[in-house]
Design a protein around this motif. Structure first.
Motif, short mmCIF file in Angstrom:
data_model
loop_
_atom_site.label_atom_id
_atom_site.label_comp_id
_atom_site.label_asym_id
_atom_site.label_seq_id
_atom_site.Cartn_x
_atom_site.Cartn_y
_atom_site.Cartn_z
N TYR A 68 57.99 -24.51 -35.71
CA TYR A 68 57.69 -24.83 -34.42
C TYR A 68 56.26 -25.07 -34.36
N VAL A 69 55.67 -26.31 -33.41
CA VAL A 69 54.57 -26.60 -33.25
C VAL A 69 53.86 -25.60 -32.37
N GLY A 70 52.70 -24.83 -32.61
CA GLY A 70 52.21 -23.95 -31.62
C GLY A 70 52.30 -22.56 -31.82
N LEU A 71 53.11 -22.27 -32.85
CA LEU A 71 53.61 -20.89 -33.00
C LEU A 71 52.89 -20.39 -34.46
N ALA A 72 52.11 -19.44 -33.96
CA ALA A 72 51.24 -18.86 -35.35
C ALA A 72 52.40 -18.33 -36.29
N PRO A 73 52.00 -18.34 -37.72
CA PRO A 73 52.78 -17.93 -38.68
C PRO A 73 53.21 -16.25 -38.26
N THR A 74 52.40 -15.51 -37.43
CA THR A 74 52.68 -14.03 -37.07
C THR A 74 53.49 -14.12 -35.84
N HIS A 75 53.87 -14.96 -35.34
CA HIS A 75 54.81 -15.02 -34.05
C HIS A 75 56.12 -14.85 -34.45
N THR A 76 56.72 -13.68 -34.02
CA THR A 76 58.13 -13.32 -34.26
C THR A 76 59.20 -14.20 -34.49
N PHE A 168 64.49 -16.24 -28.37
CA PHE A 168 63.23 -15.91 -27.51
C PHE A 168 63.29 -14.74 -26.43
N ARG A 169 62.19 -14.05 -26.19
CA ARG A 169 62.45 -13.17 -25.00
C ARG A 169 62.79 -13.78 -23.73
N ASP A 170 62.28 -15.02 -23.37
CA ASP A 170 62.53 -15.98 -22.39
C ASP A 170 62.65 -17.07 -22.71
N PRO A 171 63.87 -17.76 -22.55
CA PRO A 171 64.05 -19.28 -22.98
C PRO A 171 63.01 -20.39 -22.56
N SER A 172 62.39 -20.06 -21.64
CA SER A 172 61.10 -20.75 -21.36
C SER A 172 59.98 -20.82 -22.42
N GLU A 173 60.09 -19.86 -23.24
CA GLU A 173 59.12 -19.74 -24.36
C GLU A 173 59.45 -20.35 -25.50
N VAL A 174 60.28 -21.18 -25.68
CA VAL A 174 60.76 -22.07 -26.75
C VAL A 174 59.95 -23.22 -26.92
N PRO A 175 59.20 -23.47 -28.01
CA PRO A 175 58.29 -24.62 -27.95
C PRO A 175 59.03 -25.96 -27.51
N THR A 176 58.23 -26.73 -27.21
CA THR A 176 58.70 -28.15 -26.76
C THR A 176 58.71 -29.07 -27.93
N HIS A 177 57.77 -28.76 -29.19
CA HIS A 177 57.91 -29.57 -30.27
C HIS A 177 57.88 -28.87 -31.67
N ALA A 178 58.39 -29.65 -32.62
CA ALA A 178 58.34 -28.86 -33.70
C ALA A 178 57.85 -29.87 -34.79
N MET A 179 57.39 -29.57 -36.10
CA MET A 179 57.35 -30.39 -37.25
C MET A 179 58.26 -30.06 -38.17
N THR A 180 59.13 -31.40 -38.43
CA THR A 180 60.16 -31.27 -39.50
C THR A 180 60.07 -32.39 -40.71
N LEU A 181 60.83 -32.02 -41.63
CA LEU A 181 60.93 -32.85 -42.82
C LEU A 181 61.76 -34.18 -42.30
N GLY A 182 61.64 -35.10 -42.77
CA GLY A 182 62.16 -36.35 -42.40
C GLY A 182 63.70 -36.52 -42.93
N ILE A 183 64.49 -37.52 -42.30
CA ILE A 183 65.60 -37.34 -43.07
C ILE A 183 65.71 -38.05 -44.51
N ARG A 184 64.58 -39.08 -44.42
CA ARG A 184 64.32 -39.74 -45.68
C ARG A 184 63.96 -38.72 -46.75
N ASP A 185 62.93 -37.84 -46.47
CA ASP A 185 62.73 -36.56 -47.61
C ASP A 185 63.85 -35.87 -47.90
#
Ligand code: GLP
Length: 242
Positions: A68-76, A168-185
């Motif tokens: 997820y974009v914006g979640l620190a590695p320590t975020h559960t 997530f505790r509350d569904p609104s906390e789900v980040p809006t963006h993520a970083m993902t390996l692409g299909i080509r990879d």
């Protein structure tokens, strides 16, 4: 190739055995790993299997599909935390051998490029483990992502945010963006194992079965790959032709 088992437990044991076999054959293998509820019992069985010996996992290198974009590695709910809890800490894998996309990077484009490049610099993925979203996403490659893309930042679809809201505790906390390996990879992996379990995956597995490669259904890109195993339980396979 399809492998269909009666229960989720059998699916998890088979998948763990496939991973253990790959590690046994090549102790310095480079593995592509996935997160999600489907993978929790897979990793539990893999840890058990590796603790029994004699397979040595200490020389592995791993690259996760996404973060997820914006979640620190320590975020559960960060995928880094998930992987530590379910696999890395339990196997004692050294931090420098395990990789996830850096969802906190300031220069995200550079981080994305570096992620794909570091996989290629190590000779590529020996085995890529995949789950599947109910909308057919693999990693976080959402419908209509170009198959030619490498690691990138993507907005998450409403459906994916709804599906993942349960963690997530509350569904609104789900980040809006993520970083993902692409299909080509993903398609450059030498071997791919996709796992789906439970009735909520039955519809997408039937769609995938009948689909040609089509960017509207990201997992259909796998039809262009020569070495894919799709591992299902009865519930996820329920709508496949008999
Ligand atoms: C997430 C992950 C995917 C995973 C999918 C399925 O969105 N980014 O890599 O395959 O969910 O998750 P689950 O196994 O919880 O159904």
């Amino acid at each position: 190739m399809y492998k269909i088992f009666d229960t989720q437990d059998e699916v998890s044991r088979y998948t763990a055995e496939r991973l253990a076999a790959r590690i046994e054959a090549k102790p310095d293998a480079v593995l592509g790993l996935a997160t999600g509820g489907t993978m929790e019992p897979v990793y539990a069985r893999l840890v058990e299997r590796l603790q029994q010996g004699p397979v040595d996992a200490s020389r592995l290198t791993t690259f996760n599909l996404d973060e997820y974009v914006g979640l620190a590695p320590t975020h559960t709910q960060s995928y880094r935390h998930f992987m530590g809890q379910h696999l890395f800490d339990r196997l004692g894998l050294p931090g420098e051998k395990v990789h996830l996309p850096d969802g906190m990077a300031e220069d995200r484009d550079a981080a994305c490029r570096a992620y794909s490049e570091s996989i290629r610099a190590l000779g590529g993925l020996d085995l890529q483990l995949l789950g599947i979203g109910t909308n057919g996403h693999i990693g976080f490659n959402e419908p209509h992502t170009r198959f030619s893309r490498r690691t990138h930042v993507t907005p998450l679809s409403a459906q994916t945010r709804r599906d993942n809201g349960r963690f997530f505790r509350d569904p609104s906390e789900v980040p809006t963006h993520a970083m993902t390996l692409g299909i080509r990879d993903i398609l450059e992996a030498r071997e791919i194992v996709l796992v789906a379990t439970g009735a909520k995956k039955a519809r997408i597995m039937a769609e995938l079965y009948h689909s040609d490669p089509d960017e509207a259904l990201p997992a259909s890109a796998l039809k262009q790959h020569p070495n894919v195993t799709i591992v299902l339980d009865r519930e996820a396979a329920a709508l496949l032709p008999g």
